[in-house]
Design a protein around this motif. Structure first.
Motif, PDB file in Angstrom:
ATOM      1  N   ALA A 195      70.499  99.589  50.187  1.00  0.00           N
ATOM      2  CA  ALA A 195      69.630 100.546  50.861  1.00  0.00           C
ATOM      3  C   ALA A 195      68.181 100.075  50.863  1.00  0.00           C
ATOM      4  O   ALA A 195      67.470 100.206  51.866  1.00  0.00           O
ATOM      5  N   CYS A 196      67.737  99.520  49.738  1.00  0.00           N
ATOM      6  CA  CYS A 196      66.358  99.037  49.654  1.00  0.00           C
ATOM      7  C   CYS A 196      66.130  97.857  50.598  1.00  0.00           C
ATOM      8  O   CYS A 196      65.077  97.750  51.239  1.00  0.00           O
ATOM      9  N   GLU A 197      67.101  96.967  50.686  1.00  0.00           N
ATOM     10  CA  GLU A 197      66.959  95.768  51.527  1.00  0.00           C
ATOM     11  C   GLU A 197      66.953  96.120  53.011  1.00  0.00           C
ATOM     12  O   GLU A 197      66.142  95.602  53.779  1.00  0.00           O
ATOM     13  N   VAL A 198      67.862  96.989  53.429  1.00  0.00           N
ATOM     14  CA  VAL A 198      67.965  97.313  54.856  1.00  0.00           C
ATOM     15  C   VAL A 198      66.833  98.230  55.307  1.00  0.00           C
ATOM     16  O   VAL A 198      66.235  98.020  56.368  1.00  0.00           O
ATOM     17  N   PHE A 199      66.521  99.244  54.509  1.00  0.00           N
ATOM     18  CA  PHE A 199      65.585 100.273  54.958  1.00  0.00           C
ATOM     19  C   PHE A 199      64.199 100.197  54.316  1.00  0.00           C
ATOM     20  O   PHE A 199      63.262 100.809  54.825  1.00  0.00           O
ATOM     21  N   GLY A 200      64.056  99.451  53.224  1.00  0.00           N
ATOM     22  CA  GLY A 200      62.811  99.525  52.468  1.00  0.00           C
ATOM     23  C   GLY A 200      61.791  98.445  52.765  1.00  0.00           C
ATOM     24  O   GLY A 200      60.699  98.481  52.206  1.00  0.00           O
ATOM     25  N   ILE A 201      62.121  97.488  53.638  1.00  0.00           N
ATOM     26  CA  ILE A 201      61.223  96.362  53.908  1.00  0.00           C
ATOM     27  C   ILE A 201      60.639  96.481  55.314  1.00  0.00           C
ATOM     28  O   ILE A 201      61.368  96.720  56.274  1.00  0.00           O
TER      29      ILE A 201
END
Length: 313
Positions: free
Chosen positions: A21-27
């Protein structure tokens, strides 16, 4: 429109599924043509959150900081009891129209709220029977990477969460942003699973650069009638050697690879231009709108017109 995303930091969360979730949506990926989301990590009990690997995350934001987000992501949780705070929060999020995405055993959290009753859902194959046992009103689909039920998307185990997350981006923002994220993550935009998903087919990556010149030339001449004999001559090989080398290097046949590239180009033109179907079919080498429709129906299970309605900018 998908603008804001919150991921739940549940006690005992597996770091990989949380990291998806952090990789797809957080960057912020605007520098490479991707999106940037208002991204938040929230938990029911702010402070230290224990992961499944024994180290802690420190999360300061409570669930009240995600009461207005467009998408809530529930990472893997396990199959046991669910904190009532998450049950209440997710029911409220669903009631106000937020999209909810669960990864792996995160489906157990959604099932505990009752919002999966009467719906299809996916989870890790190891937990499928247990999910059905605990929640018999949920139809557990064991054979897919993810299930899209509109406002609720559930994924199978581990990396299937990436597939589901990219699907949500593609569904909400179009193929361009999803493909931009996939390129940065060095993964295909979609993996082939047990069923045809409503996403573009993945592009097999080259294992070596031995055919790079030929494949690049193919991409520049998709409108032409490209034969194996012509491609083999450009690669300075016999047709039989070229076909064998292509499969070994790319992972599929020249014809299959070419059709996928043509389909991806057609998707882009449908999204980004007002060209007619006949013009797009000619530009991509399909020749006619009828052939273009045939490939869309067979591969994407939709029509070019429906695809344009869904994804055109």
């Amino acid at each position: 429109m998908l603008r804001s995303v919150a991921v739940l930091a549940v006690e005992g969360l597996p770091p990989f599924e949380f990291g998806v979730a952090c990789e797809v949506f957080g960057i912020d990926r605007r520098d490479t043509g991707g999106p940037a989301f208002d991204f938040r990590v929230v938990t029911a009990h702010p402070g230290r959150v224990r992961t499944s690997l024994g180290f802690d995350l420190v999360v300061d934001a409570g669930l009240d900081q995600a009461e207005d987000v467009d998408l809530v992501v529930v990472p893997a949780h396990g199959t046991g009891a669910v904190d009532p705070a998450y049950v209440s929060f997710l029911r409220d999020a669903h009631a106000r129209g937020a999209t909810i995405l669960s990864i792996c055993s995160g489906a157990f959290v959604l099932a505990a709220t009752g919002i999966l009753d009467g719906r299809r859902a996916a989870t890790h194959w190891m937990h499928a029977d247990e999910l059905h046992r605990q929640h018999p009103l949920v139809t557990v689909d064991r054979d897919v990477l993810f299930v899209d039920e509109g406002s609720i998307v559930t994924s199978a185990g581990t990396s299937a969460g990436i597939d589901a997350a990219l699907h949500v981006v593609r569904r909400e923002l179009g193929a361009g942003p999803a493909n931009a994220i996939a390129r940065r993550m060095v993964i295909p935009a979609q993996r082939e699973g047990g069923q045809a998903q409503y996403i573009a087919q993945p592009v097999p990556e080259r294992r070596t650069e031995s055919l790079a010149g030929v494949t690049d030339w193919m991409l520049d001449h998709l409108d032409r009638d490209l034969t194996v004999d012509e491609l083999a001559r450009r690669a300075l090989m016999s047709p039989r050697t070229f076909a064998r080398r292509f499969r070994a290097d790319i992972g599929t046949t020249p014809a299959a690879w070419l059709n996928r590239q043509r389909l991806l180009r057609a998707q882009h033109l449908l999204e980004a231009t007002d060209d007619t179907l006949d013009a797009i079919a000619t530009a991509t080498g399909f020749g006619s709108a009828a052939v273009l429709r045939h490939h869309f129906a067979r591969t994407l299970q939709t029509t070019p017109t429906a695809y344009r309605r869904a994804f055109a900018a």
